[in-house]
Each structure stands twice: as structure tokens, then as C-alpha cells.
Design a protein around this motif. Structure first.
Motif, short mmCIF file in Angstrom:
data_model
loop_
_atom_site.label_atom_id
_atom_site.label_comp_id
_atom_site.label_asym_id
_atom_site.label_seq_id
_atom_site.Cartn_x
_atom_site.Cartn_y
_atom_site.Cartn_z
N GLY A 1 0.83 -1.19 0.00
CA GLY A 1 0.00 0.00 0.00
C GLY A 1 0.87 1.24 0.00
N ASP B 1 -1.60 9.51 0.02
CA ASP B 1 -2.17 8.17 0.01
C ASP B 1 -2.35 7.62 1.43
OD1 ASP B 1 -2.76 7.91 -2.64
OD2 ASP B 1 -0.94 6.82 -3.16
N CYS B 2 -3.29 6.68 1.54
CA CYS B 2 -3.63 6.19 2.87
C CYS B 2 -4.35 4.85 2.74
CB CYS B 2 -4.53 7.22 3.57
SG CYS B 2 -4.86 6.87 5.31
N GLY B 3 -3.56 3.80 2.48
CA GLY B 3 -4.20 2.50 2.32
C GLY B 3 -3.22 1.36 2.32
N SER B 4 -3.77 0.13 2.41
CA SER B 4 -2.94 -1.06 2.40
C SER B 4 -3.79 -2.29 2.10
CB SER B 4 -2.24 -1.25 3.74
OG SER B 4 -1.60 -2.50 3.81
N SER B 5 -3.35 -3.10 1.14
CA SER B 5 -4.03 -4.36 0.89
C SER B 5 -3.47 -5.46 1.78
CB SER B 5 -3.89 -4.77 -0.59
OG SER B 5 -2.54 -4.97 -0.93
N LYS C 1 -6.13 -3.30 6.53
CA LYS C 1 -6.45 -1.95 7.01
C LYS C 1 -5.84 -1.68 8.37
CE LYS C 1 -10.95 -1.95 6.61
NZ LYS C 1 -12.33 -1.42 6.67
N GLU D 1 -8.05 0.32 -3.62
CA GLU D 1 -8.19 0.06 -2.19
C GLU D 1 -6.87 0.17 -1.43
OE1 GLU D 1 -11.03 -0.95 0.08
OE2 GLU D 1 -11.62 0.47 -1.47
N ASP D 2 -5.76 -0.25 -2.05
CA ASP D 2 -4.49 -0.20 -1.33
C ASP D 2 -3.94 1.21 -1.20
OD1 ASP D 2 -4.02 -0.14 -4.07
OD2 ASP D 2 -2.07 -1.11 -3.93
N HIS D 3 -4.69 2.18 -1.69
CA HIS D 3 -4.29 3.59 -1.55
C HIS D 3 -5.34 4.42 -0.80
CE1 HIS D 3 -0.71 3.55 -4.32
NE2 HIS D 3 -1.30 2.42 -4.66
N ASN E 1 -8.07 2.70 1.52
CA ASN E 1 -8.92 2.05 2.53
C ASN E 1 -8.63 2.49 3.95
OD1 ASN E 1 -6.57 0.61 3.04
ND2 ASN E 1 -7.42 -1.39 2.49
N GLY E 2 -7.55 3.26 4.17
CA GLY E 2 -7.30 3.83 5.49
C GLY E 2 -7.89 5.22 5.66
#
Length: 369
Positions: free
Chosen positions: A11, A27-31, A34, A61-63, A65-66
């Protein structure tokens, strides 16, 4: 200023924190999960701490979902998103379905960004973050909806830092090469956009249809297929040889910051998200539009987690310190062996930031001019 590349796995979550209290997030996410990005948010910021701007490179989502947790934990003032055409919205929804990463938040963000953000904004806040759509470069498209349009390449004068002549400049690059190839493949196999739209609106669809579309996706668009990527330059407004000063490397496993490895790199940073830099044309487009700022770029986030489909060997020219964000164990083989080999053969300083705490990379950049 402290520039941080935080360990969230597959992410992206990057921050710049100035002495004046200004906080910027890219950016704010991680696959990987979360929970990985939510932990880093809680470790990086105090509850209700102000974040002046959040830049989102693209709506995978990996960018993103957070982002709901960030909105409910901190007071976010501005969010910058890449403008999406109707076709790009359809493409984003298709890819989310094909990669099994659909979420209510993504659907809401595509349908009505303001309403999506309002659902998660801290209830004690009296205002919802301002939303901005960064328009594609060299485009006459008209904005729509409830976001404020800003042109690519516009220095954001309202983001005043404690560093003199420091600017944030976003660019929305449309990735038409792969998306057009994908839609051509769909059309060739009898799928038009109206049919695809209806598939997404109903659950009464045979599984073999999606399997067929998935095969077309893998055939015509190898690697990541995001419609665009919001690239952000952060650094000095005016290129100046005096801006080249040693970074102070803060690595968690060192007993003293002074023992860290030091190298002289320009202060500016280029956040590339999943930009498709692989072809000569795409690299030229990027560097041409940022020509005024490129001499001030010393750090570059390698696009798409080090994928060979997005990497350009010009990144290993020696001017840049390179950051790769990718899960320690991920099914995509990121970063690719060919990418790492190129960096190693050219003896380019690079860091691989994973979900492991010890992989976090932080730079202290002197704010005095």
C-alpha cells in the motif's frame, strides 16, 4: 520537516510534518490489511490533530482504505483527488470487482465524494474537508459534482509551510494506453460499456461472464490498470543549488540518528503513486511537465510498488534516492527482481518499505534556508 514513508505493507502512506505544525499526507491505504495503516495513523498523529491536506493518487483500495479511519481520527482540512471521467469511473469499478476489492467507501467516493467523506468526518468537527478535483494535464474537461476543480501544475499557494518557498504541485496524468487496450479487448469480445455498466448494477450475472472479462483484463492490460495517477511534487519553488544539503537518515534500528548513512540529495520529493513511467513517452511527459522542478527532486517514490510494468530505468540515474512501498510477502512479486537488479547494478540508494516496523524510513530536512 520530517518526511516519512510508513510501513503499511502492500500500500502507501506517506507524511510530511513541518515545525509549524502543518501535516501533509499522500495516500492512505494497504491491501496487506487496514489494521496496518490504521496503526500507523494512530502512531503518527494525535487524536483530532489537524491535517492540512491529503493527496490521493488514485482510487484503488491499497491507496484509500485507510482514509475513513484517518477522517474519523484526525481533523482533515483538504482532500485532493484526481478528476475521473465517466469512463474512468466505470473502469475503476470494473477493476475493483475483478480484483475483489470492492467496498462501500469506494462506491460512495465514486458516486458522491462529499457525502462519502461526510460519513466519516469527526462528529465534533463543524466543517467537512474541502474536496478538490485535480483536472487532467492538457485537458479541456469540465468539472462536475461537489468538488472544486484545480488545474494540473498549479502550485497550491494556500498550503503555507514554515519552509520558505516550499510548494505542493499536483498533476493528474491519465493512463490512456492501458485503459484503451482493455476497452478494445472488451469490445472485440462483445462487451460494450452499457452492458458492463448493467453488470455492475445487478448481482444476477453468470460467473462465466466475469471470468471471461477477467481473462481479457489479464491479456490486454498486464500489470496495474488504474485510469490515472495524481503525481505530487513537494519541494522548493525555485530550483537552487543551495537546496542540495545532506539528508539525515532516521532508521528505527539505529541507536543514534548521527550514525545513519548520509548522502547529499536535493530537498524535493516526487510522489508518483502508480504512475505508468515505463515507456519513453510517459517518462518524457512526466519530466516535461515537471521540468521546472526536476532539478530540486532528490527523493522519488517508485511507482506501483516497484512493478516492472511501471518502472523506467531513468529513475536509477543517480540523482534520486528511491523508495519502494510493497508488502514483504505479496502475490504480485513486488518489487520485481528486474527493478531491484537495475538499482543494485547502478549502485542507487534505495529503500524497500514493507509492513515490518523496522523498514520505516524517515528523513529530517532542514527548514532553514
Amino acid at each position: 520537516m520530517i518526511r516519512s514513508f510508513l510501513p503499511v505493507g502492500q500500500g502507501a502512506f506517506y507524511t510530511e510534518q513541518f515545525d509549524c505544525g502543518m501535516n501533509i499526507v499522500y495516500d492512505c491505504g494497504s491491501s496487506t490489511g487496514k489494521s496496518a495503516v490504521e496503526k500507523q495513523i494512530a502512531d503518527t498523529f494525535e487524536p483530532r490533530e489537524k491535517i492540512q491536506a491529503v493527496f490521493i493518487s488514485h482510487l484503488h483500495e491499497d491507496h484509500i482504505n485507510g482514509l475513513p479511519f484517518l477522517l474519523s481520527y484526525c481533523c482533515v482540512e483538504k482532500i485532493y483527488l484526481p478528476f475521473l471521467t465517466e469512463e474512468e469511473i466505470l473502469l475503476t469499478r470494473l477493476i475493483a470487482h475483478l480484483e475483489n476489492t470492492e467496498s462501500t467507501f469506494l462506491a460512495d467516493l465514486l458516486e458522491d465524494p462529499l457525502q462519502a467523506v461526510e460519513q466519516y468526518t469527526l462528529p465534533v468537527d463543524t466543517t467537512t474537508p474541502e474536496l478538490f478535483s485535480v483536472m487532467p494535464v492538457a485537458s479541456n474537461l469540465r468539472n462536475r459534482g461537489n468538488t472544486t476543480a484545480i488545474p494540473s501544475g498549479k502550485a497550491l499557494a494556500d498550503l503555507k509551510t514554515s519552509r520558505k518557498n516550499w510548494v505542493y504541485v499536483p498533476y493528474n496524468f491519465q493512463n490512456t494506453r492501458r485503459s484503451k487496450a482493455f476497452f478494445r479487448g472488451l469490445k472485440k469480445n462483445g462487451y460494450d460499456k452499457k452492458t458492463l455498466q448493467s453488470y455492475l448494477e445487478t448481482s444476477d450475472i453468470f460467473s462465466y461472464d466475469w471470468n471471461d472479462i477477467r481473462k481479457i483484463y489479464q491479456t490486454y492490460a498486464p500489470g496495474s490498470l488504474n485510469s490515472n495517477s495524481l503525481v505530487v511534487y513537494s519541494g522548493p519553488q525555485i530550483p537552487d543549488a543551495k537546496m542540495v544539503r545532506p539528508y539525515h537518515f532516521f532508521l528505527p534500528d539505529l541507536t543514534s540518528p548521527q550514525s545513519g548513512r548520509r548522502n547529499a540529495y536535493p530537498d524535493g520529493c516526487l510522489f508518483l503513486g502508480d504512475y505508468d513511467a515505463r515507456t519513453e513517452d510517459s517518462w518524457k511527459e512526466l519530466t516535461d511537465y515537471l521540468s521546472d522542478y526536476m532539478p530540486s527532486v532528490g527523493t522519488v517514490q517508485v511507482p506501483h510498488h516497484g512493478s516492472k510494468h511501471n518502472y523506467n530505468e531513468a529513475l536509477s540515474c543517480g540523482q534520486f534516492l528511491l523508495i519502494i512501498s510493497a508488502g514483504y510477502q505479496n502475490k504480485y512479486r513486488h518489487p520485481h527482481a528486474k527493478v531491484l537488479k537495475d538499482m543494485l547494478m547502478k549502485k542507487v540508494l534505495h529503500f524497500w518499505v514493507t509492513e515490518q516496523v523496522g523498514s520505516m524510513v524517515q528523513f529530517q530536512i532542514d527548514e532553514e534556508v
